[in-house]
Motif scaffolding. Structure first.
Motif, short mmCIF file in Angstrom:
data_model
loop_
_atom_site.label_atom_id
_atom_site.label_comp_id
_atom_site.label_asym_id
_atom_site.label_seq_id
_atom_site.Cartn_x
_atom_site.Cartn_y
_atom_site.Cartn_z
N LEU A 1 2.82 -9.14 2.28
CA LEU A 1 3.74 -8.57 1.30
C LEU A 1 4.33 -7.31 1.90
O LEU A 1 3.58 -6.42 2.32
N TYR A 2 5.64 -7.25 1.98
CA TYR A 2 6.34 -6.06 2.45
C TYR A 2 6.88 -5.37 1.21
O TYR A 2 7.62 -5.96 0.43
N SER A 3 6.48 -4.10 0.96
CA SER A 3 6.86 -3.36 -0.23
C SER A 3 7.82 -2.24 0.12
O SER A 3 7.52 -1.41 0.98
N ASP A 4 8.96 -2.20 -0.54
CA ASP A 4 9.93 -1.12 -0.38
C ASP A 4 9.49 0.02 -1.29
O ASP A 4 9.81 0.06 -2.46
N GLU A 5 8.70 0.93 -0.74
CA GLU A 5 8.11 2.01 -1.53
C GLU A 5 8.86 3.31 -1.29
O GLU A 5 9.58 3.46 -0.31
N GLY A 6 8.66 4.27 -2.19
CA GLY A 6 9.30 5.58 -2.05
C GLY A 6 10.80 5.46 -2.14
O GLY A 6 11.34 4.88 -3.07
N GLU A 7 11.51 6.01 -1.13
CA GLU A 7 12.97 5.92 -1.10
C GLU A 7 13.38 4.46 -0.94
O GLU A 7 13.00 3.80 0.03
N CYS B 1 15.61 1.22 -0.15
CA CYS B 1 16.70 0.81 0.73
C CYS B 1 17.74 0.06 -0.10
O CYS B 1 17.44 -0.40 -1.20
N ASP B 2 18.95 -0.06 0.40
CA ASP B 2 20.00 -0.78 -0.30
C ASP B 2 20.52 -1.89 0.59
O ASP B 2 21.19 -1.60 1.58
N PRO B 3 20.18 -3.14 0.34
CA PRO B 3 19.37 -3.62 -0.77
C PRO B 3 17.89 -3.39 -0.50
O PRO B 3 17.48 -3.25 0.66
N PRO B 4 17.07 -3.39 -1.57
CA PRO B 4 15.63 -3.19 -1.40
C PRO B 4 15.04 -4.25 -0.47
O PRO B 4 15.53 -5.37 -0.40
N GLY B 5 14.00 -3.87 0.25
CA GLY B 5 13.43 -4.75 1.27
C GLY B 5 12.15 -5.45 0.89
O GLY B 5 11.31 -5.66 1.75
N GLU B 6 11.96 -5.79 -0.36
CA GLU B 6 10.75 -6.52 -0.78
C GLU B 6 10.73 -7.90 -0.14
O GLU B 6 11.75 -8.58 -0.10
N LYS B 7 9.57 -8.33 0.36
CA LYS B 7 9.48 -9.65 0.99
C LYS B 7 8.03 -10.12 0.98
O LYS B 7 7.12 -9.36 1.21
#
Length: 145
Positions: A77-83, A85-91
């Motif tokens: 699981l890759y979590s876009d935490e804190g700041e 990204c655009d688009p978010p990088g959840e994967k």
């Protein structure tokens, strides 16, 4: 190069490390179980032939606080935490080790396992810089949390 950037981005967001002296020589038995855990990114660097190692320019501030979780069952699981990204990088995807534990594959992208001491994981890849046509080595350092 695109596969390397994708794999580097996936890994970069979850492992952070700073090794000193004898830490480079420490190692543990590498397995899905020993690698399982949550990682924060430390550094993502590249080195072109004949040049000093430097920060990887494609590694942005919004990625530096992301995390990656490797499960012993081969799911990540890759979590876009804190700041964000655009688009978010959840994967979410799959990961595996090669039979000789020298390569980690994330959703089909292969990275060389350079070292693992139980808390610091270093992976890397050699590719061609599309801007210059020269060979570069990308190294990602991740810290287990």
């Amino acid at each position: 190069m695109t596969k390397t950037i994708i794999a580097a981005t996936l890994f970069a967001l979850s492992f952070t490390a700073c090794t000193k002296g004898s830490d480079e020589n420490k190692s543990v038995a590498i397995s899905n179980e020993s690698l399982a855990g949550k990682y924060a990114f430390g550094s993502v660097t590249y080195k072109a032939a004949g040049s000093p190692e430097q920060d990887y320019p494609m590694y942005t501030n919004c990625q530096k606080d992301d995390k990656i979780t490797l499960s012993a069952n081969g799911v990540f699981l890759y979590s876009d935490e804190g700041e964000k990204c655009d688009p978010p990088g959840e994967k979410t995807g799959t990961w595996s080790l090669s039979s000789n534990n020298t390569v980690i594959t994330l959703d089909g992208s292969e990275l060389n396992l350079l070292s693992f001491d139980g808390s610091v994981l270093k992976v890397g890849d050699t590719d061609t810089d599309i801007r210059t046509g020269t060979s570069i080595t990308i190294t990602i350092t991740l810290n287990k949390q």
